[in-house]
Every structure is written in structure tokens, then in C-alpha cells.
Enzyme design. Structure first.
Site, PDB file in Angstrom:
ATOM      1  CD  GLU A 179      -2.963  -1.140   2.289  1.00  0.00           C
ATOM      2  OE1 GLU A 179      -2.690  -0.503   3.319  1.00  0.00           O
ATOM      3  OE2 GLU A 179      -4.024  -1.755   2.137  1.00  0.00           O
TER       4      GLU A 179
ATOM      5  CG  HIS B 273      -9.134   6.423   2.220  1.00  0.00           C
ATOM      6  ND1 HIS B 273      -9.191   6.220   0.857  1.00  0.00           N
ATOM      7  CD2 HIS B 273      -8.551   5.315   2.728  1.00  0.00           C
ATOM      8  CE1 HIS B 273      -8.669   5.039   0.565  1.00  0.00           C
ATOM      9  NE2 HIS B 273      -8.273   4.474   1.687  1.00  0.00           N
TER      10      HIS B 273
ATOM     11  NE  ARG C 254      -4.474   5.323   3.355  1.00  0.00           N
ATOM     12  CZ  ARG C 254      -5.069   4.537   4.225  1.00  0.00           C
ATOM     13  NH1 ARG C 254      -5.461   5.021   5.387  1.00  0.00           N
ATOM     14  NH2 ARG C 254      -5.280   3.270   3.953  1.00  0.00           N
TER      15      ARG C 254
ATOM     16  CG  HIS D  22      -9.723   6.842   6.318  1.00  0.00           C
ATOM     17  ND1 HIS D  22     -10.775   5.946   6.248  1.00  0.00           N
ATOM     18  CD2 HIS D  22      -8.589   6.088   6.329  1.00  0.00           C
ATOM     19  CE1 HIS D  22     -10.291   4.708   6.211  1.00  0.00           C
ATOM     20  NE2 HIS D  22      -8.978   4.766   6.275  1.00  0.00           N
TER      21      HIS D  22
ATOM     22  NE  ARG E 221      -4.453   5.310   9.277  1.00  0.00           N
ATOM     23  CZ  ARG E 221      -4.941   4.328   8.533  1.00  0.00           C
ATOM     24  NH1 ARG E 221      -4.557   3.074   8.746  1.00  0.00           N
ATOM     25  NH2 ARG E 221      -5.817   4.565   7.586  1.00  0.00           N
TER      26      ARG E 221
END
Length: 546
Positions: free
Chosen positions: A120, A244, A291, A352, A387
Site C-alpha cells: 500500500e 482517505h 495518502r 478517515h 498514518r
């Protein structure tokens, strides 16, 4: 569980507020002779863990290393991560995976029957274990099943925690301020009940329902953070709210998330009119950038071109590949009339994840003795300014297990207070104006979305704070005079947490990670946490990286 000698309050060894990955890990890691109460605000599986599509990040491949995972996390977190917390979490990866396998979680395997690893954004290696594209569902379902099998764990549903009970608030003589339980609204009966224990853990998830558009379930109203603050705990780095990048843009599914793993497996982001891949203009990692970079790029293009959404495109991958890797997404989007093997997916960013939270150490201890905060409620120092994908579930398990160890070490010496006053509702009225709560709820979330979103300015933050302060005063007056309800409890918590987000954002006069302000676009050379200390909102302390 036993009854208090002075009153009829139920008395436990440990009370856990929240039934997600963090709370249930703690419950299942405690000795089986401890009497444990798990209080779920809604249904047991109505937690952010259940909706996590991605997976659990852990170093399991011979080409990977602990150091690479640490480095990736530090980079993604804008170097604001606490190195000691990152090291502690990453080194706990193998134990976390072993714990989940022992509970019986069925992860996706590769052709050699080893755990299949995906990748990811922000990760330099494949290190995400997953259960197809519904990892959270597999974990949540399994942990709930295991908890139900334990005779020492009592599971409660529809119990809305209101406030932590402390010795100081209860005017009980003790040499330190200590958490001794919780007041909670039992929605099944409409009554406020008193739960007592020498140890209380807040595992209530994050606060992203503060925003109008969010991927979070309805439970994410910042309850644990607000309760900890009112109990006297410090709160840190609340300005770092992760949006997100890819939430489905669809009138029938406003909170449906399109997993980051789709970009990990080759999906492109494209502009609606031209079909152009635009991420290459913003970052050399393109769709695999962290992100915050991707969300800001989408936000920029939407504002620049006046778009309602952008496209996420995986149609260039073989049909069987897409169906095998994303079975849940494929089926759900087909129900909504989108065949992702043939059509692009309309997506927008949505609030998110709460990167900040209640300040804790590596045992999940807060500033108040006997009170712990775990998972998204806490600020361990792992996430820093952003994060990294799939580190959050890992944090739940690592810190849930470490909290269990600490409670065991303190168990014999913990004082027990059983003579506590019951909740007094004798002076309150039944509310006749529920519309007031709904109006304030909508106004708060709209202000947060418009003024404290992906891109910020000082003037926008000042406008948001002005509105929040008015709402907070109105809500507090309402709370003092009327019988509590779930909506009122949640709104009271959300307005407090929204104020924390804004005040932290106003203190951070730089752009770092998820906090991007047009007034201070550069990153400062000074690395520091933003720390709020009750009752003073304006305390900031330097951070020394471990």
C-alpha cells in the site's frame, strides 16, 4: 463481576469501552480469572476495525526488514513520529500476527500456502497481510467470536459511555487522581448506569464524524478522546486528520471506501474529461504516494477544474485478477451499477483517521492512573503527521497486548473504590427540542468540512473556532438541563474534539504531513508535537525524537 458492597453497581477488574480490534485484543490478552466488561456503543461489530479493507502491516518477508518498515513510517509521518514508538510497534509485528492467527483469523494465502502480502501507499515492500479486501471484517468477526466464548468476558451492546469516574471528581480520598469506572447510558433501558473497576480502557475509535464526509461508521464521535480530556488527560496532534483519497462518490453509498490496495495493485487516478493520469504531476511515486499527497492532489484538481469527483481506474488489469483481489468491492459496486472490470470508479477524499489523540506511553497508560487509551483514541507517537496505511490495525494489537501486560503488573496493588455515587438525573427535564441537537450537529460538521479540511488557512480556522465556541456553549447548557441521549452525548464529545482539532491546527504554523495551510506552506526545521493540557488549550511542547 460482583456487586459493590455499598451499592448495587456492577464491579469488574477491567472495563473496556469499545469492541473493535484494540478493545477486544486487550480483553482476550488478560488472564481468564479477571472479570472483564466490554461496553459497545452499538452492536459489537459496529467499529472501525470491521470496515477496514486494507490489512495489517508486519515485516514477514525475507526481502523486508524492521529498519525498512521504521524508515517508511518515519517518512510517511513527516518525521514527527516518535522513533521509540515506531520501533516498539514494528518490532511487535510478528507477535501481533501470531496473536491473530492463534485467534483463528483466516488471512489470504499465496500459492505456497504462506500469508499473501500486498503493498500500500508509503510502503517500500509488500508487507500487508489481508483477508482479500475485507480484512477488518475477518478480524472483527473472529475476535467477537473468541470473546463470546470466554466466561470471564461480559459483552454489552447499546451502552453509551458518558464520562470516566475519577477519585478527584468523586471526592474520594486518594494520594493520586485515579480512574475507577465509568458512567454510561444504557440505551436498552434509557437509564444511566455506573460501572466500576480499578482499570478502565478507552478503545472508542477516532473522531472523524466531526466532518461532513467520512468513511467512518457512525460510532466515530471522539468519545474516548473527549472523556479522557474531561478526566484530566493531555491530548496531542489533533490537527492531523487523515482524509482517505478514494471514497466512492455515489448518492446511495456516502461512506463507502475504495481500498488503497487497489492503487497498490496498479489502479490509476484519472481526470474525468481527458482521462489523464494526474498524480505524476504531484509526486514521482504517482498513485503510490502517501495518502496526504494523493488526497491533496485530488482536492487541488477538483477545486481547479470544478469537479465533483475524479476517476479510479483498474480496467487495464485482467478481469479475473480484479475479481480475485477485490471480491467484496466488485460485488458491492456491481450492486450500485458499476462493473469495475469495465468501468472507472468515481471517487472523492473523505475524513478517515484521527492521527492524534490521548497521550499514552508504550503500555497505553494515560496521565490518569488506572486509565488506558488504545487504538485510534490514543496518540502513541507511531503516526506522527500522517498514518501510513495498515499501521493502525498493527497498533491496536501491539498496544492492546502491552496494556494487558501492564494491567497484570499493577493488578495486586490497585486500590478498589466501590462506594461511588450513582448518576443524579433528578434535576433534568426530558428534551422537547431534538431538532436543536440535529441543527447543531449539521452546523458543526459543515463548519469543520468547509474551514478545517484538507487545505487550511488561519482565517478559516478562526471562523471555525468562533462557530465551535458558540455551539459548545449552547450544547453544554442543553447537556446540563436535559436528560441525556446518545445524540446529545455524541454531539457534546464531537464539539469538544472539534475545538481540539482547530486549536492544534492554529498552533502549528507550518505545513507538515496531513496539516497543510496556505499561510505557512513550508515545513519548519523544528520538530514538535502540539500538546493540549486540560484546562488550558494553549500548551505546546518540543518533541525529542527517540
Amino acid at each position: 463481576m460482583k456487586q459493590s458492597s455499598q451499592h448495587t453497581h456492577p464491579y469488574y477488574d477491567v472495563i473496556i469501552i469499545g469492541s473493535g480490534g484494540a478493545g477486544l485484543t486487550l480483553a482476550l490478552s488478560l488472564p481468564e480469572h479477571y472479570q472483564v466488561a466490554v461496553l459497545a456503543k452499538s452492536h459489537l461489530q459496529d467499529a472501525s476495525t470491521y470496515f477496514a479493507q486494507g490489512g495489517v502491516a508486519a515485516v514477514l518477508d525475507q526481502d523486508d526488514s524492521i529498519q525498512q518498515h521504521i524508515d517508511d513510517t518515519m517518512i510517511a509521518g513527516g518525521h514527527l513520529c516518535h522513533l521509540d514508538a515506531v520501533k516498539f510497534t514494528v518490532e511487535g509485528g510478528q507477535d501481533a500476527v501470531d496473536f491473530l492467527l492463534k485467534q483463528g483469523v483466516k488471512f489470504t494465502l499465496d500459492e505456497q500456502e504462506n500469508l499473501h502480502l500486498t503493498r500500500e501507499g508509503g510502503h517500500s515492500q509488500r508487507r500487508i497481510i489481508h483477508a482479500a479486501d475485507a480484512t477488518g471484517k475477518a478480524i472483527s468477526t473472529t475476535l467477537v467470536e473468541r470473546a463470546k466464548e470466554k466466561s470471564n468476558i461480559q459483552l454489552f451492546e447499546n451502552i453509551v459511555a458518558i464520562d470516566v469516574i475519577t477519585t478527584k471528581k468523586s471526592q474520594l480520598a486518594h494520594h493520586e487522581n485515579r480512574a475507577i469506572g465509568v458512567y454510561a447510558l444504557n440505551e436498552n433501558t434509557g437509564e444511566v448506569e455506573t460501572f466500576l473497576a480499578p482499570f478502565t480502557a478507552l478503545a472508542c475509535g477516532g473522531a472523524m464524524k466531526a466532518y461532513l464526509y467520512t468513511s467512518n461508521p457512525d460510532i466515530a464521535t471522539g468519545d474516548g478522546i473527549a472523556m479522557a480530556w474531561r478526566a484530566g488527560c493531555r491530548v496531542s496532534n489533533m490537527e492531523f486528520n487523515q482524509f482517505h483519497p478514494t471514497c466512492l462518490y455515489h448518492p446511495q453509498a456516502r461512506s463507502f471506501l475504495i481500498t488503497e490496495a487497489m492503487r497498490g495493485e496498479g489502479a490509476y487516478l484519472r481526470l474525468p474529461e481527458t482521462g489523464e493520469r494526474f498524480m505524476l504531476h504531484f509526486d514521482e511515486r504517482a498513485e503510490l504516494a502517501p495518502r496526504d499527497v494523493v488526497a491533496r492532489a485530488i482536492d487541488y484538481e477538483m477545486k481547479r477544474l470544478g469537479l465533483r469527483h475524479v476517476w479510479l481506474d483498474i480496467t487495464h488489469q485482467p478481469e479475473d485478477f480484479v475479481k480475485e483481489h477485490f471480491p467484496t468491492l466488485y460485488a458491492r459496486l456491481l450492486e450500485l451499477g458499476i462493473d469495475i472490470t469495465q468501468e472507472m470508479i468515481p471517487v472523492v477524499p473523505a475524513a478517515h483517521y484521527t492521527c492524534g489523540g490521548v497521550v499514552v506511553n508504550q503500555f497505553s497508560q494515560t496521565d490518569i492512573a488506572g486509565l488506558y487509551a488504545i487504538g485510534e483514541t490514543s496518540s502513541t507517537g507511531l503516526h506522527g503527521a500522517n498514518r501510513m496505511a495498515s499501521n493502525s490495525l498493527l497498533e491496536c494489537f501491539v498496544y492492546g497486548m502491552s496494556a494487558a501486560k501492564h494491567i497484570q503488573s499493577e493488578f495486586q496493588h490497585a486500590p478498589r473504590f466501590e462506594d461511588v455515587k450513582a448518576w443524579d438525573a433528578s434535576q433534568v427535564e426530558h428534551p422537547d427540542e431534538d431538532v436543536v441537537i440535529l441543527q447543531n450537529w449539521d452546523e458543526l460538521r459543515t463548519s469543520m468540512w468547509n474551514y478545517v479540511g484538507i487545505v487550511r488557512t488561519t482565517k478559516r480556522l478562526e471562523r471555525a473556532l468562533h462557530r465551535i465556541e458558540m455551539l459548545k456553549k449552547e450544547i453544554e447548557e442543553y447537556y446540563q438541563g436535559y436528560k441525556v441521549s446518545k445524540n446529545l452525548i455524541e454531539l457534546r464529545n464531537l464539539v469538544l474534539v472539534s475545538e481540539m482539532i482547530v486549536r492544534c491546527a492554529m498552533q502549528r504554523q507550518e505545513s507538515r504531513g496531513l496539516h497543510y495551510t496556505l499561510d505557512y506552506p513550508q515545513t519548519s526545521a523544528e520538530i514538535r508535537d502540539t500538546i493540549l493540557t486540560p484546562p488550558d488549550f494553549l500548551v505546546s511542547q518540543p518533541l525529542v525524537n527517540g
